[in-house]
Design an enzyme around this catalytic site. Sequence first.
Site, PDB file in Angstrom:
ATOM      1  N   PRO A   1       0.832  -1.208   0.000  1.00 52.66           N
ATOM      2  CA  PRO A   1       0.000   0.000   0.000  1.00 52.66           C
ATOM      3  C   PRO A   1       0.867   1.259   0.000  1.00 52.66           C
ATOM      4  O   PRO A   1       1.869   1.334   0.700  1.00 52.66           O
ATOM      5  CB  PRO A   1      -0.796  -0.117   1.311  1.00 52.66           C
ATOM      6  CG  PRO A   1      -0.779  -1.572   1.635  1.00 52.66           C
ATOM      7  CD  PRO A   1       0.530  -2.086   1.133  1.00 52.66           C
ATOM      8  N   GLU A   2       0.473   2.239  -0.822  1.00 51.36           N
ATOM      9  CA  GLU A   2       1.220   3.494  -0.880  1.00 51.36           C
ATOM     10  C   GLU A   2       0.638   4.484   0.125  1.00 51.36           C
ATOM     11  O   GLU A   2      -0.341   4.198   0.817  1.00 51.36           O
ATOM     12  CB  GLU A   2       1.215   4.015  -2.314  1.00 51.36           C
ATOM     13  CG  GLU A   2       1.815   2.989  -3.279  1.00 51.36           C
ATOM     14  CD  GLU A   2       2.222   3.529  -4.633  1.00 51.36           C
ATOM     15  OE1 GLU A   2       2.496   4.736  -4.749  1.00 51.36           O
ATOM     16  OE2 GLU A   2       2.298   2.737  -5.593  1.00 51.36           O
TER      17      GLU A   2
END
Length: 279
Positions: free
Chosen positions: A2-3
């Site tokens: 996940p960014e």
Amino acid sequence: MPEGHTLYALARDLHAAFAGTRPVVTSPQGRFAEGAAQVTGTELLGATSRGKHLLLEFAADRFVHVHLGLIGTFTVDEGDWTGEVPVVGQVRMRLATAEHVADLRGPIVCAVLTPDEVAAVLDRLGPDPLRAGSDPAADPDRAWRRISRSSRTVGELLMDQAVLAGIGNVYRSEVLFRHRLSPATEGRRLRPQSWRLVWDDLVRLMPLGVATGRIVTVEEQVADVEAALGRGERPRLTERTSYVYKRDGQECVRCGSRVRTKVVAGRNLFWCGNCQRRR
């Protein structure tokens, strides 16, 4: 992995659900049992994120530090949880009140830290574009000082969380394409104006990821999302599109050349060798 926009939205949801409450904190899996015992029943003051790191602040100077890594998930469910809630999967940590249950699964980090230990974690991170304008630490010049002295390529540097916090493979590939920048350019050869274009674009794009739950980089969709937000509407996206990300071997949407891919900083970087010649 996940960014940063995903962690930012998760912190927002956890804060809304648990800030000001005294959740029961458990570790159904057992691997966080000691840490859970330190904070259970203690007031949760708030949840914040920095880059890909999540911090839950409890009273008595205790923080729970979470990094999801590649496979971690953290779900927040609302409902009537006065009864016993079944555990599904390997839940490392559970936060529970009568109204909300949040389950953390598969993180690479889940630990109780002191304020000094939190400061040490944050000091290792570069500026976070999502905090631009609200946090003095979100200073693009901090990142530029490291980039401008580095012989590493910009494709590598954008993935280094000590240079820039919260950027992952999708934003890296897409923002370089948006500005026609070659990912092979050494940081010390990158022009300051080019760096500011990248930073300013990330400051523009990442909040759209928070608002939609999706990474939005194609300009037509970017404009549509911005217009919807400007009207006070909830943006709706039917599909995720990209310029180059995961389009290896396909035609470039600008010039028709083949999109290329190569492992850079441990992840598959995507770019157009014809369009991205700017150094």
